[in-house]
Design an enzyme around this catalytic site. Structure first.
Site, PDB file in Angstrom:
ATOM      1  N   GLU A 277      14.529  24.995 -41.140  1.00  0.00           N
ATOM      2  CA  GLU A 277      14.719  23.820 -42.021  1.00  0.00           C
ATOM      3  C   GLU A 277      14.799  22.521 -41.223  1.00  0.00           C
ATOM      4  O   GLU A 277      15.822  21.829 -41.254  1.00  0.00           O
ATOM      5  CB  GLU A 277      16.030  23.977 -42.814  1.00  0.00           C
ATOM      6  CG  GLU A 277      16.151  25.227 -43.646  1.00  0.00           C
ATOM      7  CD  GLU A 277      17.564  25.409 -44.223  1.00  0.00           C
ATOM      8  OE1 GLU A 277      18.492  24.682 -43.819  1.00  0.00           O
ATOM      9  OE2 GLU A 277      17.728  26.283 -45.085  1.00  0.00           O
ATOM     10  N   ARG A 280      15.011  15.952 -39.112  1.00  0.00           N
ATOM     11  CA  ARG A 280      14.897  14.879 -38.130  1.00  0.00           C
ATOM     12  C   ARG A 280      13.744  15.093 -37.143  1.00  0.00           C
ATOM     13  O   ARG A 280      13.024  14.155 -36.827  1.00  0.00           O
ATOM     14  CB  ARG A 280      16.213  14.810 -37.350  1.00  0.00           C
ATOM     15  CG  ARG A 280      16.337  13.585 -36.473  1.00  0.00           C
ATOM     16  CD  ARG A 280      17.578  13.666 -35.582  1.00  0.00           C
ATOM     17  NE  ARG A 280      18.762  14.159 -36.203  1.00  0.00           N
ATOM     18  CZ  ARG A 280      19.780  13.402 -36.632  1.00  0.00           C
ATOM     19  NH1 ARG A 280      19.737  12.104 -36.471  1.00  0.00           N
ATOM     20  NH2 ARG A 280      20.842  13.960 -37.181  1.00  0.00           N
ATOM     21  N   ARG A 316      23.162   4.372 -39.601  1.00  0.00           N
ATOM     22  CA  ARG A 316      23.491   5.297 -38.516  1.00  0.00           C
ATOM     23  C   ARG A 316      24.333   4.678 -37.397  1.00  0.00           C
ATOM     24  O   ARG A 316      25.300   5.288 -36.950  1.00  0.00           O
ATOM     25  CB  ARG A 316      22.226   5.945 -37.937  1.00  0.00           C
ATOM     26  CG  ARG A 316      21.383   6.708 -38.964  1.00  0.00           C
ATOM     27  CD  ARG A 316      20.370   7.642 -38.332  1.00  0.00           C
ATOM     28  NE  ARG A 316      21.020   8.765 -37.693  1.00  0.00           N
ATOM     29  CZ  ARG A 316      21.207   8.889 -36.410  1.00  0.00           C
ATOM     30  NH1 ARG A 316      20.747   7.980 -35.580  1.00  0.00           N
ATOM     31  NH2 ARG A 316      21.844   9.933 -35.921  1.00  0.00           N
ATOM     32  N   TYR A 320      27.807   6.613 -37.259  1.00  0.00           N
ATOM     33  CA  TYR A 320      27.927   7.639 -36.213  1.00  0.00           C
ATOM     34  C   TYR A 320      27.918   7.028 -34.808  1.00  0.00           C
ATOM     35  O   TYR A 320      27.718   7.753 -33.835  1.00  0.00           O
ATOM     36  CB  TYR A 320      26.756   8.628 -36.281  1.00  0.00           C
ATOM     37  CG  TYR A 320      26.393   9.123 -37.658  1.00  0.00           C
ATOM     38  CD1 TYR A 320      27.220  10.014 -38.348  1.00  0.00           C
ATOM     39  CD2 TYR A 320      25.207   8.706 -38.279  1.00  0.00           C
ATOM     40  CE1 TYR A 320      26.863  10.471 -39.609  1.00  0.00           C
ATOM     41  CE2 TYR A 320      24.856   9.167 -39.540  1.00  0.00           C
ATOM     42  CZ  TYR A 320      25.691  10.042 -40.197  1.00  0.00           C
ATOM     43  OH  TYR A 320      25.345  10.494 -41.440  1.00  0.00           O
ATOM     44  N   CYS A 346      28.587  -8.571 -44.437  1.00  0.00           N
ATOM     45  CA  CYS A 346      29.899  -9.146 -44.098  1.00  0.00           C
ATOM     46  C   CYS A 346      30.885  -8.099 -43.639  1.00  0.00           C
ATOM     47  O   CYS A 346      31.919  -7.867 -44.273  1.00  0.00           O
ATOM     48  CB  CYS A 346      30.424  -9.904 -45.314  1.00  0.00           C
ATOM     49  SG  CYS A 346      29.264 -11.164 -45.793  1.00  0.00           S
ATOM     50  N   GLU A 347      30.541  -7.409 -42.580  1.00  0.00           N
ATOM     51  CA  GLU A 347      31.444  -6.441 -41.953  1.00  0.00           C
ATOM     52  C   GLU A 347      31.126  -6.444 -40.466  1.00  0.00           C
ATOM     53  O   GLU A 347      29.955  -6.473 -40.084  1.00  0.00           O
ATOM     54  CB  GLU A 347      31.169  -5.020 -42.457  1.00  0.00           C
ATOM     55  CG  GLU A 347      31.456  -4.832 -43.909  1.00  0.00           C
ATOM     56  CD  GLU A 347      31.711  -3.366 -44.267  1.00  0.00           C
ATOM     57  OE1 GLU A 347      32.074  -2.569 -43.380  1.00  0.00           O
ATOM     58  OE2 GLU A 347      31.562  -3.062 -45.451  1.00  0.00           O
ATOM     59  N   TYR A 375      16.967   9.854 -41.904  1.00  0.00           N
ATOM     60  CA  TYR A 375      18.291   9.350 -42.257  1.00  0.00           C
ATOM     61  C   TYR A 375      18.371   7.822 -42.134  1.00  0.00           C
ATOM     62  O   TYR A 375      19.418   7.272 -41.803  1.00  0.00           O
ATOM     63  CB  TYR A 375      19.379  10.050 -41.414  1.00  0.00           C
ATOM     64  CG  TYR A 375      19.252  11.565 -41.476  1.00  0.00           C
ATOM     65  CD1 TYR A 375      19.475  12.236 -42.666  1.00  0.00           C
ATOM     66  CD2 TYR A 375      18.864  12.314 -40.355  1.00  0.00           C
ATOM     67  CE1 TYR A 375      19.329  13.622 -42.742  1.00  0.00           C
ATOM     68  CE2 TYR A 375      18.721  13.693 -40.431  1.00  0.00           C
ATOM     69  CZ  TYR A 375      18.958  14.336 -41.617  1.00  0.00           C
ATOM     70  OH  TYR A 375      18.807  15.705 -41.704  1.00  0.00           O
TER      71      TYR A 375
HETATM   72  N1  LLP Z   1      19.536  22.344 -43.258  1.00  0.00           N
HETATM   73  C1  LLP Z   1      20.766  22.013 -43.688  1.00  0.00           C
HETATM   74  C2  LLP Z   1      21.529  22.985 -44.466  1.00  0.00           C
HETATM   75  C3  LLP Z   1      21.301  20.748 -43.376  1.00  0.00           C
HETATM   76  O1  LLP Z   1      22.527  20.434 -43.795  1.00  0.00           O
HETATM   77  C4  LLP Z   1      20.535  19.823 -42.624  1.00  0.00           C
HETATM   78  C5  LLP Z   1      21.065  18.503 -42.299  1.00  0.00           C
HETATM   79  C6  LLP Z   1      19.244  20.216 -42.214  1.00  0.00           C
HETATM   80  C7  LLP Z   1      18.773  21.480 -42.538  1.00  0.00           C
HETATM   81  C8  LLP Z   1      18.345  19.303 -41.420  1.00  0.00           C
HETATM   82  O2  LLP Z   1      18.878  19.001 -40.190  1.00  0.00           O
HETATM   83  P1  LLP Z   1      18.014  18.174 -39.115  1.00  0.00           P
HETATM   84  O3  LLP Z   1      16.860  19.064 -38.686  1.00  0.00           O
HETATM   85  O4  LLP Z   1      17.533  16.950 -39.771  1.00  0.00           O
HETATM   86  O5  LLP Z   1      18.971  17.926 -38.029  1.00  0.00           O
HETATM   87  N2  LLP Z   1      22.822  11.653 -41.656  1.00  0.00           N
HETATM   88  C9  LLP Z   1      23.011  12.300 -40.358  1.00  0.00           C
HETATM   89  C10 LLP Z   1      22.425  13.694 -40.327  1.00  0.00           C
HETATM   90  C11 LLP Z   1      22.950  14.606 -41.412  1.00  0.00           C
HETATM   91  C12 LLP Z   1      22.367  15.988 -41.374  1.00  0.00           C
HETATM   92  C13 LLP Z   1      22.755  16.759 -42.581  1.00  0.00           C
HETATM   93  N3  LLP Z   1      22.217  18.080 -42.675  1.00  0.00           N
HETATM   94  C14 LLP Z   1      22.409  11.415 -39.271  1.00  0.00           C
HETATM   95  O6  LLP Z   1      21.921  10.326 -39.585  1.00  0.00           O
HETATM   96  O7  LLP Z   1      22.471  11.763 -38.098  1.00  0.00           O
END
Ligand code: LLP
Length: 421
Positions: A277, A280, A316, A320, A346-347, A375
């Site tokens: 899955e 990113r 981001r 983070y 304004c932060e 994201y």
């Molecule tokens: N599968 C599940 C169950 C997940 O919760 C996620 C991401 C993915 C796959 C995909 O993960 P990736 O390959 O994209 O790392 N907003 C945060 C990242 C949140 C990720 C949430 N879950 C950021 O900007 O770093």
């Protein structure tokens, strides 16, 4: 000069593929997101190639970037989808992802969402809790159907990533502790509306080393063997997403080949279908956020580069403390200065970088924040009643607006003033 795959300087001005960013900015007001078609395609095909020895379905994690054009691009290449809401199921189906390539993750699937997914006969539910399992069985039974499920196990491993995106530790809300999961599989086998087909794990996002995956997948392999000895027919292992990308120039996250080889080495002997899955690592480095300098402000201690993109466009860095490279669109000067790059909101948290050495800039210069394909837009808001940034896709020497900027009327008219006011 290459910046990221398919993003480069040509004649001292930034291009995505063969389109100049400055030329887009003549037609589209900043800030806007701009993605490379070729980069997304290449990343997807790299997964496909890396996993070609194994029976694997690549389910793109829609949450990373849910734009219909991006989903359509990936659906055309044969991708499945990992979704976490009815909205994302609808997006995936509308983009042409067949239901039998959709896996439904998420800790809070509601009754309506489960019913919607059952009506469309999706490939798999990734179940996060016993009450969810019970509800899925109940709803499936009422509809005279069977839901195919994997249970998401929590392996209690440290992903060495930001704490807000770590999901595989026992203190996190995700999954069922692996030690307890055996009983939950027994319970699942007793339910009339579900058919257990696999095991699911996802330990976090932006992982920059393979070791946490190795720890998690080793636990999953042992667990699959145990489940089979208990009589469960386990034919699917969903390994989640999480492979990191390079946000800074010197970062070297594991490549897709090494990741796939690890999966083969640890899980291959089980003969399962693998679901992966990634979010990113498919879209992250394909996109940039283009912004204009509004003012250069000299503070007492610092110099601020105030730009027209804000934390409402890209959260981001504020959320983070994420690092993103920032580059000028035109490289016309060798002179550099130190800036805090900040937005208009304004932060104080509306800061993209602190004390960063950048080419000296002036008002109206264009700059690009890199690695914003994942994201970025999906987490944006209209905070401060700022309009959501449009999205552009470039393919070779053409580009298209794939999400338009709403008008102020559209945003304001969403509110309803009751007639008793
Ligand atoms: N599968 C599940 C169950 C997940 O919760 C996620 C991401 C993915 C796959 C995909 O993960 P990736 O390959 O994209 O790392 N907003 C945060 C990242 C949140 C990720 C949430 N879950 C950021 O900007 O770093």
């Amino acid at each position: 000069m290459k910046i990221q795959p398919h993003i480069s300087y040509q004649d001292n001005t930034m291009h995505v593929e063969n389109v100049s960013i400055a030329s887009i900015a003549k037609d589209i007001a900043t800030p806007f997101y701009c993605y490379s078609y070729a980069a997304i395609e290449e990343n997807y095909l790299a997964y496909k190639h890396a996993f070609s020895q194994q029976n694997t379905l690549i389910c793109y994690a829609v949450k990373a970037n849910a734009n219909q054009a991006i989903l359509t691009l990936l659906a055309n290449l044969g991708a499945g989808a990992d979704v976490v809401s009815e909205g994302e199921i609808r997006r995936a189906l509308q983009a042409g992802v067949p239901a039998n390539k959709i896996v439904f993750s998420g800790v809070a699937k509601t009754r309506d969402e489960i019913a919607y997914a059952l009506d469309h006969n999706i490939l798999q539910f990734n179940v996060e809790s016993e009450p969810e399992l019970q509800l899925i069985s109940e709803l499936a039974t009422a509809k005279n159907t069977i839901a195919h499920i994997s249970i998401r196990v929590n392996p209690n491993v440290c992903a060495n990533t930001h704490e807000k995106i770590t999901t595989g530790k026992s203190e996190n809300k995700f999954g069922i502790p692996i030690a307890k999961a055996r009983d939950v599989y027994q319970y699942a086998a007793s339910l009339p509306g579900v058919k257990v087909q696999g095991v699911d794990v996802h330990i976090g996002s932006q992982l920059t080393e393979l070791t946490p995956f190795e720890q998690a997948f080793s636990k999953v392999a042992a667990f699959v063997t145990l489940l089979r000895s208990d009589g469960h027919d386990i034919s699917v292992i969903d390994i989640g997403g999480g492979l990191g990308i390079n946000y800074s120039e010197n970062e070297t996250p594991p490549n897709k080949e090494d990741y796939a080889q690890l999966v083969q080495a640890l899980l291959g002997h089980l003969g399962c279908n693998i679901i992966v899955e990634p979010g990113r690592s498919i879209v992250g480095n394909s996109g940039i956020l283009v912004s204009s300098v509004v003012y250069v402000k000299k503070g007492e201690e610092r110099q601020f580069l105030i730009i027209d993109a804000g934390m409402n466009d890209l959260i981001r860095p504020s959320m983070y403390d994420a690092y993103h490279q920032i580059k000028p669109v035109d490289i016309t000067t060798n002179e550099t200065s130190r800036y805090d790059v900040v937005g208009p909101v304004c932060e104080t948290g509306d800061t993209f970088s602190k004390n960063r050495e950048l080419p000296t800039a002036k008002a109206d210069d264009l700059i690009a924040i890199l690695s914003c394909g994942a994201y970025g837009s999906v987490m944006s808001s209209t905070y401060n009643t700022r309009l959501n940034a449009p999205e552009i896709m470039v393919n070779d020497s053409q580009y298209a607006v794939i999400k338009s900027r709403p008008s102020y009327e559209e945003v304001i008219d969403q509110d309803i003033v009751p007639n008793w006011l």
